[in-house]
Motif scaffolding. Structure first.
Motif, short mmCIF file in Angstrom:
data_model
loop_
_atom_site.label_atom_id
_atom_site.label_comp_id
_atom_site.label_asym_id
_atom_site.label_seq_id
_atom_site.Cartn_x
_atom_site.Cartn_y
_atom_site.Cartn_z
N LYS A 110 -11.16 51.20 -8.59
CA LYS A 110 -11.62 50.03 -8.42
C LYS A 110 -10.20 49.18 -8.70
O LYS A 110 -9.22 49.55 -9.28
CB LYS A 110 -12.76 49.35 -8.69
CG LYS A 110 -13.81 49.00 -9.20
CD LYS A 110 -15.21 48.14 -9.84
CE LYS A 110 -16.36 49.10 -9.92
NZ LYS A 110 -17.06 47.62 -10.82
N THR B 180 -15.10 44.81 -0.68
CA THR B 180 -14.68 43.89 -1.57
C THR B 180 -15.48 42.76 -2.19
O THR B 180 -15.84 42.28 -1.35
CB THR B 180 -13.29 42.25 -0.29
OG1 THR B 180 -12.38 43.52 0.58
CG2 THR B 180 -12.65 41.17 -1.15
N ASP C 263 -7.61 45.53 -8.84
CA ASP C 263 -8.17 44.22 -9.02
C ASP C 263 -7.01 43.73 -7.92
O ASP C 263 -6.27 43.77 -7.79
CB ASP C 263 -6.92 43.67 -10.27
CG ASP C 263 -6.62 42.57 -10.42
OD1 ASP C 263 -7.79 41.52 -10.30
OD2 ASP C 263 -6.39 41.83 -12.27
N LYS D 93 -7.54 39.93 -7.26
CA LYS D 93 -7.22 38.18 -7.45
C LYS D 93 -6.02 38.09 -7.19
O LYS D 93 -6.06 36.95 -7.10
CB LYS D 93 -7.72 38.11 -8.91
CG LYS D 93 -8.33 36.40 -9.46
CD LYS D 93 -8.54 36.87 -10.86
CE LYS D 93 -9.49 35.22 -10.93
NZ LYS D 93 -8.31 33.81 -10.51
N GLU D 94 -5.27 38.43 -7.06
CA GLU D 94 -3.56 38.08 -6.72
C GLU D 94 -3.70 37.87 -4.92
O GLU D 94 -2.62 36.82 -4.76
CB GLU D 94 -2.48 38.99 -7.10
CG GLU D 94 -2.49 40.13 -6.26
CD GLU D 94 -1.38 41.25 -7.08
OE1 GLU D 94 -0.13 40.61 -6.73
OE2 GLU D 94 -1.49 41.51 -7.61
N GLU E 83 -13.04 48.18 -4.27
CA GLU E 83 -13.91 49.25 -4.40
C GLU E 83 -13.47 50.34 -3.52
O GLU E 83 -14.25 50.46 -2.52
CB GLU E 83 -14.69 49.17 -4.52
CG GLU E 83 -15.61 50.60 -5.54
CD GLU E 83 -17.06 50.68 -6.20
OE1 GLU E 83 -17.10 51.74 -7.03
OE2 GLU E 83 -17.67 49.31 -6.19
N LYS F 68 -12.30 42.21 -6.58
CA LYS F 68 -11.91 43.86 -6.68
C LYS F 68 -12.20 44.18 -5.54
O LYS F 68 -12.95 43.80 -4.75
CB LYS F 68 -12.53 43.91 -7.91
CG LYS F 68 -12.58 43.53 -9.43
CD LYS F 68 -12.93 44.15 -10.19
CE LYS F 68 -12.80 43.98 -11.54
NZ LYS F 68 -11.78 43.95 -12.36
N ASN G 42 -13.61 36.77 -10.75
CA ASN G 42 -13.15 37.54 -10.02
C ASN G 42 -12.56 37.91 -9.02
O ASN G 42 -13.78 37.77 -8.00
CB ASN G 42 -13.02 38.70 -11.39
CG ASN G 42 -14.34 39.18 -11.66
OD1 ASN G 42 -14.77 39.60 -10.14
ND2 ASN G 42 -14.99 38.80 -12.75
#
Length: 213
Positions: free
Chosen positions: A149, A108, A151, A153-154, A144, A142, A140
């Motif tokens: 990767k 993370t 996203d 962010k939410e 992996e 992310k 940001n």
């Protein structure tokens, strides 16, 4: 939260009047992790990263100084989940993994702009301790896994808040070496669900080298 940020900036700005300003730069290594409550059945490892940015220092006396920093900081955690069982893509498909399952590793990555505001006490020539609040803004987020990767962010709040403290040495030529520990006090996990009740807070160990002009 915006009111808290504004209040911190106003209080800090009020201390600057009549003080001599020094500024500089710093960079160094981050070793970061996350604290989960309740803690999931996952192995956590420190995630390496770096921080870099500027220093603004106001010496109040021989023993005391106020310092703010503006830093770009790579944070997050490495996770390892062991004995994960693999099945086929359709319901009822047989188990296709090894007898004891596999190990799944993921990272993370949380990248922040951080604003620590620190009180520094020089208890011996050049040797100091520092302590104060830190405000972070998430740029940001992310995850992996196997070089893929995602996203994230939410799933995290934009703001983080905690305490930053450490020990360092300031050489007469302006070079500074410093070790800090950041304890996140704010729950950064932004998933609201009646089925998921979990808090996530940050830990970051920092080793820095800087220079005051």
């Amino acid at each position: 939260m915006r009111k808290i940020i504004f209040l911190l900036l106003v209080v800090y700005a009020g201390t600057l009047k009549g003080q001599e300003l020094k500024f500089g730069v710093k960079a160094g290594l981050n070793l970061s992790s996350l604290r989960y409550d309740p803690e999931p059945p996952i192995n956590f490892k420190l995630k390496p990263g770096f921080h870099i940015g500027g220093i603004f220092q106001y010496k109040l006396s021989e023993k005391f100084a106020l310092e703010s920093q503006l830093l770009y900081s790579q944070q997050g955690v490495k996770t390892q989940l062991e004995n994960v069982m693999l099945y086929g893509s359709n319901p009822g498909d047989p188990f296709i993994g090894p007898p004891n399952g596999i190990t799944v590793e993921a990272t993370t990555m949380l990248n922040y702009i951080n604003l620590p505001i620190l009180a520094k006490y020089y208890f011996k020539e050049g040797l100091f301790v520092n302590l104060g609040p830190q405000l972070g803004y998430l740029i940001n987020a992310k995850a992996e896994e196997k070089n893929v990767k995602f996203d994230m962010k939410e799933y995290y709040t934009d703001i983080d808040l905690g305490l930053n403290g450490g020990l360092g040495y300031e050489f007469p030529n302006g070079i500074i070496v410093n070790a800090n520990y950041y304890l996140g006090l704010y729950d950064i996990y932004d998933v609201k669900s009646p089925f998921i009740e979990q808090e996530v807070k940050q830990n970051v160990i920092q080793f820095s080298v800087g220079y005051l002009f």
